[in-house]
Enzyme design. Structure first.
Site, PDB file in Angstrom:
ATOM      1  N   PHE A 154      19.065 -20.815  68.064  1.00 36.75           N
ATOM      2  CA  PHE A 154      18.284 -19.590  67.930  1.00 36.75           C
ATOM      3  C   PHE A 154      16.800 -19.823  67.667  1.00 36.75           C
ATOM      4  CE2 PHE A 154      18.961 -20.391  63.390  1.00 36.75           C
ATOM      5  CZ  PHE A 154      17.714 -20.061  62.880  1.00 36.75           C
ATOM      6  N   LYS A 178      22.941 -21.053  78.638  1.00 34.06           N
ATOM      7  CA  LYS A 178      23.641 -20.178  77.692  1.00 34.06           C
ATOM      8  C   LYS A 178      22.717 -20.076  76.472  1.00 34.06           C
ATOM      9  CE  LYS A 178      25.895 -19.919  74.255  1.00 34.06           C
ATOM     10  NZ  LYS A 178      25.507 -19.166  73.032  1.00 34.06           N
ATOM     11  N   GLU A 181      23.183 -16.419  71.129  1.00 34.38           N
ATOM     12  CA  GLU A 181      23.517 -14.985  71.112  1.00 34.38           C
ATOM     13  C   GLU A 181      22.627 -14.222  70.133  1.00 34.38           C
ATOM     14  OE1 GLU A 181      25.303 -17.493  70.152  1.00 34.38           O
ATOM     15  OE2 GLU A 181      26.074 -17.180  68.119  1.00 34.38           O
ATOM     16  N   SER A 231      23.295 -27.119  65.525  1.00 33.62           N
ATOM     17  CA  SER A 231      23.657 -27.803  64.273  1.00 33.62           C
ATOM     18  C   SER A 231      24.544 -29.012  64.576  1.00 33.62           C
ATOM     19  CB  SER A 231      24.388 -26.824  63.364  1.00 33.62           C
ATOM     20  OG  SER A 231      25.529 -26.337  64.031  1.00 33.62           O
ATOM     21  N   CYS A 286      13.710 -27.762  63.581  1.00 39.20           N
ATOM     22  CA  CYS A 286      14.428 -29.019  63.357  1.00 39.20           C
ATOM     23  C   CYS A 286      13.471 -30.112  62.928  1.00 39.20           C
ATOM     24  CB  CYS A 286      15.180 -29.428  64.620  1.00 39.20           C
ATOM     25  SG  CYS A 286      14.077 -29.869  65.947  1.00 39.20           S
ATOM     26  N   GLU A 387      21.135 -29.783  55.201  1.00 39.56           N
ATOM     27  CA  GLU A 387      20.096 -29.035  55.929  1.00 39.56           C
ATOM     28  C   GLU A 387      20.104 -27.589  55.426  1.00 39.56           C
ATOM     29  OE1 GLU A 387      20.688 -28.235  60.195  1.00 39.56           O
ATOM     30  OE2 GLU A 387      18.533 -28.562  60.430  1.00 39.56           O
TER      31      GLU A 387
HETATM   32  P1  NAD Z   1      24.411 -23.473  66.061  1.00 42.10           P
HETATM   33  O1  NAD Z   1      24.970 -24.847  66.109  1.00 42.10           O
HETATM   34  O2  NAD Z   1      25.033 -22.489  65.158  1.00 42.10           O
HETATM   35  O3  NAD Z   1      24.457 -22.802  67.532  1.00 42.10           O
HETATM   36  C1  NAD Z   1      23.949 -23.457  68.667  1.00 42.10           C
HETATM   37  C2  NAD Z   1      24.692 -22.966  69.904  1.00 42.10           C
HETATM   38  O4  NAD Z   1      26.058 -23.314  69.812  1.00 42.10           O
HETATM   39  C3  NAD Z   1      24.631 -21.456  70.111  1.00 42.10           C
HETATM   40  O5  NAD Z   1      24.388 -21.199  71.467  1.00 42.10           O
HETATM   41  C4  NAD Z   1      26.015 -20.970  69.683  1.00 42.10           C
HETATM   42  O6  NAD Z   1      26.450 -19.855  70.440  1.00 42.10           O
HETATM   43  C5  NAD Z   1      26.899 -22.167  69.942  1.00 42.10           C
HETATM   44  N1  NAD Z   1      27.975 -22.332  68.954  1.00 42.10           N
HETATM   45  C6  NAD Z   1      27.883 -22.133  67.617  1.00 42.10           C
HETATM   46  N2  NAD Z   1      29.065 -22.451  67.016  1.00 42.10           N
HETATM   47  C7  NAD Z   1      29.902 -22.853  68.005  1.00 42.10           C
HETATM   48  C8  NAD Z   1      31.258 -23.318  68.016  1.00 42.10           C
HETATM   49  N3  NAD Z   1      31.968 -23.429  66.905  1.00 42.10           N
HETATM   50  N4  NAD Z   1      31.805 -23.641  69.211  1.00 42.10           N
HETATM   51  C9  NAD Z   1      31.092 -23.555  70.344  1.00 42.10           C
HETATM   52  N5  NAD Z   1      29.808 -23.124  70.378  1.00 42.10           N
HETATM   53  C10 NAD Z   1      29.214 -22.784  69.234  1.00 42.10           C
HETATM   54  O7  NAD Z   1      22.847 -23.646  65.753  1.00 42.10           O
HETATM   55  P2  NAD Z   1      21.764 -22.516  65.417  1.00 42.10           P
HETATM   56  O8  NAD Z   1      22.037 -21.955  64.070  1.00 42.10           O
HETATM   57  O9  NAD Z   1      21.614 -21.582  66.562  1.00 42.10           O
HETATM   58  O10 NAD Z   1      20.419 -23.401  65.377  1.00 42.10           O
HETATM   59  C11 NAD Z   1      19.994 -24.081  64.232  1.00 42.10           C
HETATM   60  C12 NAD Z   1      20.402 -25.546  64.255  1.00 42.10           C
HETATM   61  O11 NAD Z   1      19.875 -26.174  65.419  1.00 42.10           O
HETATM   62  C13 NAD Z   1      19.847 -26.332  63.084  1.00 42.10           C
HETATM   63  O12 NAD Z   1      20.837 -27.212  62.623  1.00 42.10           O
HETATM   64  C14 NAD Z   1      18.682 -27.108  63.685  1.00 42.10           C
HETATM   65  O13 NAD Z   1      18.336 -28.295  63.007  1.00 42.10           O
HETATM   66  C15 NAD Z   1      19.222 -27.388  65.044  1.00 42.10           C
HETATM   67  N6  NAD Z   1      18.161 -27.689  65.988  1.00 42.10           N
HETATM   68  C16 NAD Z   1      17.999 -29.007  66.360  1.00 42.10           C
HETATM   69  C17 NAD Z   1      16.975 -29.346  67.223  1.00 42.10           C
HETATM   70  C18 NAD Z   1      16.766 -30.781  67.615  1.00 42.10           C
HETATM   71  O14 NAD Z   1      15.976 -31.042  68.505  1.00 42.10           O
HETATM   72  N7  NAD Z   1      17.435 -31.739  66.996  1.00 42.10           N
HETATM   73  C19 NAD Z   1      16.117 -28.363  67.719  1.00 42.10           C
HETATM   74  C20 NAD Z   1      16.321 -27.035  67.333  1.00 42.10           C
HETATM   75  C21 NAD Z   1      17.352 -26.717  66.463  1.00 42.10           C
END
Ligand code: NAD
Length: 494
Positions: A154, A178, A181, A231, A286, A387
């Site tokens: 997000f 994708k 959401e 994450s 991140c 985190e």
């Molecule tokens: P998230 O892991 O909750 O969601 C990321 C994506 O995965 C979304 O599109 C979501 O729909 C999908 N998703 C979530 N749970 C799922 C599951 N159980 N099964 C299948 N798909 C699933 O992450 P977020 O809250 O949207 O973003 C924040 C996280 O992203 C933080 O941990 C941040 O550090 C990380 N991030 C990392 C980088 C990097 O370059 N390392 C960059 C940006 C964000």
């Protein structure tokens, strides 16, 4: 696209905007006002399959389209992104909460990735060796993989898809995005701009949804490569499940980034840069600093200076140009951040500034957390390793640079670490020994430019090749080596 509160977003499949057959959807909310901006359909495996079929059809011709022709669509996209720069930045602020200045920076980085991907005709060039043995030549070419997909988080709705998508398309693949959401509107608008470029139908596809949609992507036999950013627990799930069906996978995960302050650092600049890193994008980056490690006698002056900066940060709705920090993404996220602050207190830490229970007049329904500084965090405790993903900076104090490096390398994550110093020798030691993917020296957010890989290490990255630049070109192509024999007696030409 109508932006009325009840608008349900449509998927972009095979060059058409299609209503999803999904019966369930989730609301997209402005995190500063709680206004409902739209609804996201939870697309099923059937819709993912429809997108992949259309993408595969498009791929057969797209892969044979010369790279010089393919990038013409990216040049058009760059022009459209620039023309709609301000509109896209406002959309990011409205759905994601960050300030307008931060959102503009995000659009800029997206454009820069398009620019680098436009170099595909050169970046795709292969290698050729004549006469590796008498009459035998050998060469290596790069070919596209097929249909590839990205699954996005997000916190950078307009930038993260651009770490992958322009490169994949420039290399001759067909693509499926994708979006998160929580923030689907920016990519929805980008999808409309891509449509205006005249890109052949099916080369770019957008499918909305959550877990079920993601798992359908991971399992689909005709998706050849998956890029994930989010994450770490979800990154691990994506990595294992996509690899199980034989896909190429790159997964960028979470972070817990330390910035280390040495006594010889420029205190005024360090404090300002550290505050921007910890509290910019409300700490939802991140590459946000989440721990400041002071070395030796800088402890007291840095702690005092940071407390002042944290207190003075202007918090509010990101569209207000005076605002320096917006809300966090959801009420659940705010509650989680506050509970982690409580947990730090239970671990024996104390607060220098307290962002819990923040209410901004005029935005009472927003998910605001003011900058929070936690001192006395036990280095081996849970919160020093977890985190938080909010505007919370923990302070840790050590005696030497060696101690600080040992602390940096003892955590599970390895996204970024920064050092503030005026000593070249200390900087050199740090950049060599810190086990992280991105290092900052007197820089608080060591975000790689589009031509460099967006690195990450250990629990922050699963895979090999990263997004952006040459790494992306390699990720989205299969090398093929050809060995050819043309001996003299066959050709009689040499
Ligand atoms: P998230 O892991 O909750 O969601 C990321 C994506 O995965 C979304 O599109 C979501 O729909 C999908 N998703 C979530 N749970 C799922 C599951 N159980 N099964 C299948 N798909 C699933 O992450 P977020 O809250 O949207 O973003 C924040 C996280 O992203 C933080 O941990 C941040 O550090 C990380 N991030 C990392 C980088 C990097 O370059 N390392 C960059 C940006 C964000």
């Amino acid at each position: 696209m109508s932006k009325s509160p009840t608008t349900r977003l449509r998927n972009f499949i095979g060059g058409e905007w299609r209503d999803s057959a999904a019966t369930e959807s989730v609301d997209v909310c402005n995190p500063a006002t709680a206004e409902v901006l739209g609804r996201v359909p939870l697309s099923s495996a059937v819709e993912v399959d429809a997108a992949v079929r259309m993408a595969n059809q498009a791929f057969s011709d797209w892969r044979r389209t010369p790279a010089t022709e393919r990038v013409q669509f990216l040049f058009k996209l760059k022009t459209l992104l620039q023309r709609h720069y301000e509109e896209l930045a406002r959309t990011i602020t409205i759905e994601c909460g960050k300030t307008l200045g931060e959102a503009r920076g995000e659009v800029q980085r997206a454009i820069e990735n398009v620019e680098v991907a436009c170099g595909a005709p050169i970046l795709l060039q292969g290698d050729f060796s004549e006469d590796i043995a008498r009459g035998i030549d050998e060469f290596m070419i790069r070919q596209p993989l097929g249909v590839c997909a990205c699954i996005c988080p997000f916190n950078f709705p307009g930038m993260i898809p651009f770490w992958f998508m322009p490169y994949a398309i420039a290399c001759g693949n067909a693509y499926l995005v994708k979006p998160s959401e929580k923030v689907p509107l920016t990519m929805q608008r980008v999808g409309e701009l891509i449509e205006q470029t005249g890109l052949p139908k099916g080369v770019f596809n957008l499918v909305h949804g959550t877990h079920e949609t993601v798992d359908a992507i991971l399992d689909h036999p005709d998706i050849k490569a998956v890029s994930f950013v989010g994450s770490t627990p979800v990154a691990k799930h994506v990595y294992a499940r996509a690899a199980a069906s034989g896909k190429r996978v790159q997964c960028q995960g979470g972070a817990k980034n330390p910035i280390i302050v040495l006594p010889d650092a420029d205190l005024e600049a360090t404090t300002r840069i550290a505050a921007d890193s910890a509290f910019g994008c409300a700490g939802q980056r991140c590459l946000a600093a989440s721990l400041a490690v002071t070395v030796g006698e800088v402890r007291k002056p840095f702690t005092e200076a940071m407390t002042d900066v944290a207190r003075s940060r202007v918090v509010g709705f990101g569209l207000d140009e005076k605002v320096q920090m917006g809300p966090v993404i959801t009420p659940q996220s705010k509650a989680r951040i506050e509970s982690l602050i409580n947990k730090a207190l239970e671990e024996g830490a104390h607060l220098l500034t307290d962002g819990r229970g923040t209410v901004i007049p005029g935005y009472e329904r927003g998910n605001f957390v003011r900058p929070t500084l936690i001192d006395g965090l036990p280095p081996q405790g849970d919160i020093a390793r977890t985190e938080v993903f909010g505007p919370v900076l923990g302070l840790i104090h050590v005696d030497t640079l060696e101690d600080a490096i040992a602390f940096t390398n003892s955590g599970g994550y390895g996204n970024m670490a920064c050092l503030f110093t005026s000593s070249g020798a200390q900087a050199r030691k740090f950049r060599s020994e810190a086990q992280v993917g991105n290092v900052g020296i007197n820089v608080g957010v060591a975000a790689p430019m589009a031509s460099f890989p967006f690195s990450g290490a250990r629990e922050s990255f699963l895979g090999d090749l990263h997004g952006q630049g040459r790494h992306a070109i390699e990720f989205f192509t299969q090398t093929k080596v050809v060995v050819e024999r043309w001996p003299r007696e066959w050709t009689r030409q040499f």
